[in-house]
Scaffold this active site. Structure first.
Site, short mmCIF file in Angstrom:
data_model
loop_
_atom_site.label_atom_id
_atom_site.label_comp_id
_atom_site.label_asym_id
_atom_site.label_seq_id
_atom_site.Cartn_x
_atom_site.Cartn_y
_atom_site.Cartn_z
CE LYS A 1 -4.74 -3.64 -0.78
NZ LYS A 1 -5.01 -4.92 -1.47
CB THR A 2 1.42 -2.16 -3.89
OG1 THR A 2 1.10 -2.60 -2.57
CG2 THR A 2 2.87 -1.74 -3.96
NE ARG B 1 0.33 -10.55 -4.86
CZ ARG B 1 -0.10 -9.77 -3.86
NH1 ARG B 1 -1.08 -10.20 -3.07
NH2 ARG B 1 0.44 -8.60 -3.67
CG ASP C 1 1.46 -2.12 1.79
OD1 ASP C 1 0.22 -2.12 1.70
OD2 ASP C 1 2.18 -2.90 1.14
CB THR D 1 -6.31 -6.52 3.19
OG1 THR D 1 -5.59 -6.59 4.41
CG2 THR D 1 -5.38 -6.71 2.01
#
Ligand SMILES: Nc1ncnc2c1ncn2[C@@H]1O[C@H](COP(=O)(O)OP(=O)(O)OP(=O)(O)O)[C@@H](O)[C@H]1O
Ligand SMILES: [Mg+2]
Length: 335
Positions: free
Chosen positions: A64-65, A217, A109, A158
């Site tokens: 997302k980031t 990640r 965020d 999230t």
């Protein structure tokens, strides 16, 4: 005094940033979302208008980031980053909004953690490019109407379900990121290995990819540990043996399930397959309800290890298999 370089969180962030793709061409996976965004960006550029507001949702570590950064880079505009909890008062928001330039991106965020009052200010900023700020209070209260540059809000969360309906409706573009396929993760790991300068055999990259819980990640973290193992125990090459040994050291099983996944499955098995309520599960496995529901469970649900019913979580056939295979592997293999 701890220097920043030795702060594990700072080091982790630096590692992630080093591996973060900067453009769409370096971002494998999420094909539909990437293609949609390319078109929206191209259209906005042609019209010379700011891009519509975007909401990215989905489990942690899926990009997302990263996508927020790519959108800004592809638009060729500045991006300003903040987060829900950092914007405590409307004044914080007003300060930020008035510092933006035309077409800039404001990346928020954890957008589900904005306070109600800040969220309401954002409504008019997103829609009318203006905010009304109340100065002073009581008898002398006056409101100032501030116009702000036409910006693009990019929110990441999230927990999309926690956003209020009016807020969600103000995002013209809303995309939910999904878990990655092993071949996509393999491409990501190969790219990361090239950046880190570590040699990676196909067998090694596939094994790491296959067991990364569909999450870039995690794949990158596995790669970092496999690099250590390769340097110390092998000739610096991450082959299948190094990958298998690394995953064994990390407690990741054949299916890519980690310790907490196994605890969840084991708890359900102890309750004859469930249903087990979220509260009971959280207390039994020693994790918060929030993390269980938003970090651990989505993958188990998506892969079909567990089922969600109104009465609680239940063990699916695949989950029973995993528990039984774990038992066959000997004591300690499960929990
Ligand atoms: N499609 C992708 N290709 C290559 N690397 C990726 C991709 N998606 C994510 N990554 C890498 O995975 C790491 C985590 O990605 P990112 O920070 O964007 O996740 P996130 O969805 O914002 O997670 P969180 O919810 O925890 O904030 C970064 O190092 C990023 O570079
Ligand atoms: Mg993020």
């Amino acid at each position: 005094m701890t220097s920043d370089a030795f702060n594990p969180q700072t080091a982790e962030r630096a590692f992630e940033n080093r591996l973060r793709p900067k453009r769409f061409e370096d971002f494998p996976g999420q094909d539909r979302i990437r293609e949609n965004l390319r078109i929206y960006i191209e259209a906005a550029k042609r019209r010379g208008e700011p891009l519509d507001h975007i909401l990215f949702s989905g489990p942690p570590g899926l990009g997302k980031t990263t996508l927020a950064g790519i959108v800004a880079a592809e638009l060729g505009v500045e991006s300003h980053t903040t987060s829900g909890p950092a914007l405590e008062r409307p004044a914080d928001l007003a300060g930020l909004l008035t510092s933006l330039g035309e077409g800039h991106i404001l990346f928020v965020d954890e957008v589900h953690r904005l306070s109600n009052v800040v969220e309401e200010y954002l409504y008019s900023a997103m829609e009318d490019w203006a905010i009304d700020i109340v100065m002073d209070s009581g008898l002398y209260a006056k409101s100032i109407h501030l116009t702000i540059p036409r910006f693009t809000l990019v929110g990441a969360t999230t927990r999309e379900g926690l956003l209020t309906a009016p807020f969600r409706a103000r995002f013209g573009i809303s995309e939910r990121l999904d878990y990655y396929a092993p071949n996509e993760l393999q491409t990501i790991i190969r790219r990361s290995a090239a950046i880190l300068g570590v040699e990676l055999a196909d067998g090694g990259s596939l094994e790491l990819a296959r067991r990364s819980r569909g999450t870039p990640r995690i794949a990158n973290r596995f790669l970092a540990r496999a690099r250590d193992v390769a340097e110390v125990k092998a000739a610096g090459v991450i082959d299948i043996d190094v990958a298998v040994e690394t995953l064994r050291m990390l407690g990741v099983d054949e299916n890519g399930l980690a310790e907490m996944d196994r605890r969840i499955l084991h708890t359900l098995a102890q309750h004859d397959g469930g249903p087990v309520g979220l509260k009971t599960m959280a207390v039994t496995v020693g994790e918060t309800e929030d993390t269980l529901e938003n970090v651990h469970e989505p993958f188990l649900l998506r892969e079909g290890y567990i089922l969600k019913t109104p009465a609680g979580r239940k063990l699916a056939p695949l989950g029973w298999n995993a528990v039984q295979n774990g038992r066959a592997a000997g004591p300690g293999a499960l929990c």
